[in-house]
Design an enzyme around this catalytic site. Structure first.
Site, PDB file in Angstrom:
ATOM      1  N   HIS A 270      -6.173  -1.089  11.798  1.00 47.62           N
ATOM      2  CA  HIS A 270      -5.542  -1.637  10.598  1.00 47.62           C
ATOM      3  C   HIS A 270      -6.360  -2.813  10.074  1.00 47.62           C
ATOM      4  O   HIS A 270      -6.847  -3.632  10.855  1.00 47.62           O
ATOM      5  CB  HIS A 270      -4.116  -2.089  10.910  1.00 47.62           C
ATOM      6  CG  HIS A 270      -3.363  -2.605   9.728  1.00 47.62           C
ATOM      7  ND1 HIS A 270      -3.215  -1.881   8.557  1.00 47.62           N
ATOM      8  CD2 HIS A 270      -2.726  -3.793   9.513  1.00 47.62           C
ATOM      9  CE1 HIS A 270      -2.506  -2.585   7.692  1.00 47.62           C
ATOM     10  NE2 HIS A 270      -2.211  -3.751   8.240  1.00 47.62           N
TER      11      HIS A 270
ATOM     12  N   ASN B 217      -1.050  -9.330   4.899  1.00 44.63           N
ATOM     13  CA  ASN B 217      -0.936  -7.889   5.080  1.00 44.63           C
ATOM     14  C   ASN B 217      -0.705  -7.202   3.742  1.00 44.63           C
ATOM     15  O   ASN B 217      -0.536  -7.871   2.704  1.00 44.63           O
ATOM     16  CB  ASN B 217       0.210  -7.577   6.046  1.00 44.63           C
ATOM     17  CG  ASN B 217       0.022  -6.253   6.769  1.00 44.63           C
ATOM     18  OD1 ASN B 217      -0.878  -5.476   6.450  1.00 44.63           O
ATOM     19  ND2 ASN B 217       0.862  -5.989   7.752  1.00 44.63           N
TER      20      ASN B 217
ATOM     21  N   CYS C 132      -5.162   0.434   3.797  1.00 46.04           N
ATOM     22  CA  CYS C 132      -5.228  -0.979   4.184  1.00 46.04           C
ATOM     23  C   CYS C 132      -6.631  -1.548   4.024  1.00 46.04           C
ATOM     24  O   CYS C 132      -6.811  -2.709   3.653  1.00 46.04           O
ATOM     25  CB  CYS C 132      -4.759  -1.141   5.618  1.00 46.04           C
ATOM     26  SG  CYS C 132      -5.701  -0.179   6.835  1.00 46.04           S
TER      27      CYS C 132
ATOM     28  N   GLN D 138       0.806  -1.222   0.000  1.00 42.98           N
ATOM     29  CA  GLN D 138       0.000   0.000   0.000  1.00 42.98           C
ATOM     30  C   GLN D 138       0.835   1.266   0.000  1.00 42.98           C
ATOM     31  O   GLN D 138       0.322   2.370  -0.201  1.00 42.98           O
ATOM     32  CB  GLN D 138      -0.939   0.019   1.205  1.00 42.98           C
ATOM     33  CG  GLN D 138      -0.243   0.162   2.542  1.00 42.98           C
ATOM     34  CD  GLN D 138      -1.185   0.000   3.711  1.00 42.98           C
ATOM     35  OE1 GLN D 138      -1.590  -1.108   4.042  1.00 42.98           O
ATOM     36  NE2 GLN D 138      -1.524   1.109   4.353  1.00 42.98           N
TER      37      GLN D 138
END
Length: 346
Positions: A290, A314, A152, A146
């Site tokens: 997150h 992630n 996110c 990102q």
């Protein structure tokens, strides 16, 4: 709807104050000359270039982070921790800066009204596999990055949509986070200033689809909406929420439907520099800031003891964690992993 200018200015002021406070504290202490070569190599590896006068400050931040990482790993080596830390691309950021730049999940945007939004009902009789890993079944695209954009939420949303699309079509298509960043203002997402995966699903539902990464590539900053209805790559028709704090229901959702979007408390320095192992939060998961993607879970037996964990994808590149993934302890709602979970359905 854009984030108020006053809030943006406040964040900028807080960042500047943090920089000044840290600078006064650290620049008075001498830098370690034995780390000069390691510092240069780290800057070269991560292509770091600073404004005149900033190098010493960033070096001081990096050294403090390195000391924390080394101390944690010394403790891990004698069994005090179940996970290890490692220096990564965030090494020159204070923890405050890290949270401001990377963690863009907005919990207050969660939940939507409408007949297309339902809540998963935990089954008392459903038997789930002991191990699920959707990566091995073709449901998961490679780890993405990102950058310095607080998007996110968009990466978490596309990950769940990619899994849903693969389940229905057998084709794995990388979907456009930029499409969500640029176009979901009406759903009260704020681009690089944060958003919510549930609201992203709401956009795809109302919009009739989302474009692919190939046709609408990632820029890492908000721009004008360029969605092309002639190039729809995936759709969803409803949104399912997981009951807050219910890991058993989350387990059933992952086992039955595929990858699930989740929100976590990732504020700690340990999360910032996670490298490997089964992660336990140094504090409770009270603040969800997150978004990530649960792609599976596993029961691991070591030394006769059972250790359960979630497999999380992630969006901080393969330089973070286990090539972009984290193993998070399962069974005690670590980091609040089950406090904001949802997924799209067809």
């Amino acid at each position: 709807m854009r984030i108020p200018r006053a809030m943006t200015l406040l964040r900028t002021s807080v960042m500047a104050l943090t920089w000044l406070v840290f600078a006064r504290k650290t620049l008075s202490a001498p830098l370690d000359p034995t780390l000069e070569r390691i510092w240069r190599d780290w800057k070269s590896t991560h292509v770091k270039k600073y404004l005149e006068g900033e190098d010493a400050f960033r070096r001081a931040v990096w050294e403090e982070n390195l000391q924390m990482i080394e101390q944690h790993n010394r403790e891990a080596s004698v069994g005090k921790h179940t996970y290890w830390l490692g220096m990564n691309q965030f090494g020159d950021l204070t923890n405050e800066e890290f949270n401001q730049r990377l963690n863009g999940f907005r919990p207050h945007l969660a939940g939507q009204d409408g007949s297309n939004v339902t809540w998963l009902q935990e089954s008392a009789t459903m038997t789930v596999p002991k191990q699920v890993d959707w990566r091995t079944k073709g449901y998961v695209t490679p780890v993405k990055d990102q950058g310095n954009c607080g998007s996110c939420w968009a990466f978490s949303a596309t990950g769940a949509l990619e899994g849903l699309h693969f389940k229905r079509t057998g084709k794995l298509v990388s979907l456009s986070e930029q499409n969500l960043i640029d176009c979901s203002d009406k759903q009260r997402n704020y681009g690089c200033e944060g958003g919510n995966a549930s609201r992203a699903f709401g956009y795809v539902l109302a919009n009739g689809g989302i474009n692919s990464e190939r046709s609408y590539p990632y820029k890492g900053k908000k721009g004008e909406c360029r969605y092309n209805p002639a190039q729809v790559a995936a759709k969803c028709t409803s949104i399912e929420n997981v009951p807050k704090g219910n890991e058993r229901a989350l387990e059933q959702a992952v086992a039955k439907f595929g990858p699930v979007s989740v929100a976590l408390d990732s504020r700690s320095k340990q999360f910032q520099f996670y490298k490997s192992g089964i992660f336990y939060s140094p504090w409770g998961g009270d603040v969800l800031n997150h978004a990530m993607l649960v792609v599976g879970y596993i029961t691991s037996r070591k030394g006769g003891k059972s250790k359960d964990y979630w497999i999380l994808k992630n969006s901080w590149s393969q330089n973070w964690g286990e090539k972009g993934y984290m193993r998070l302890a399962k069974g005690s709602n670590q980091c609040g992993v089950a406090n904001g979970a949802c997924y799209p359905t067809l």
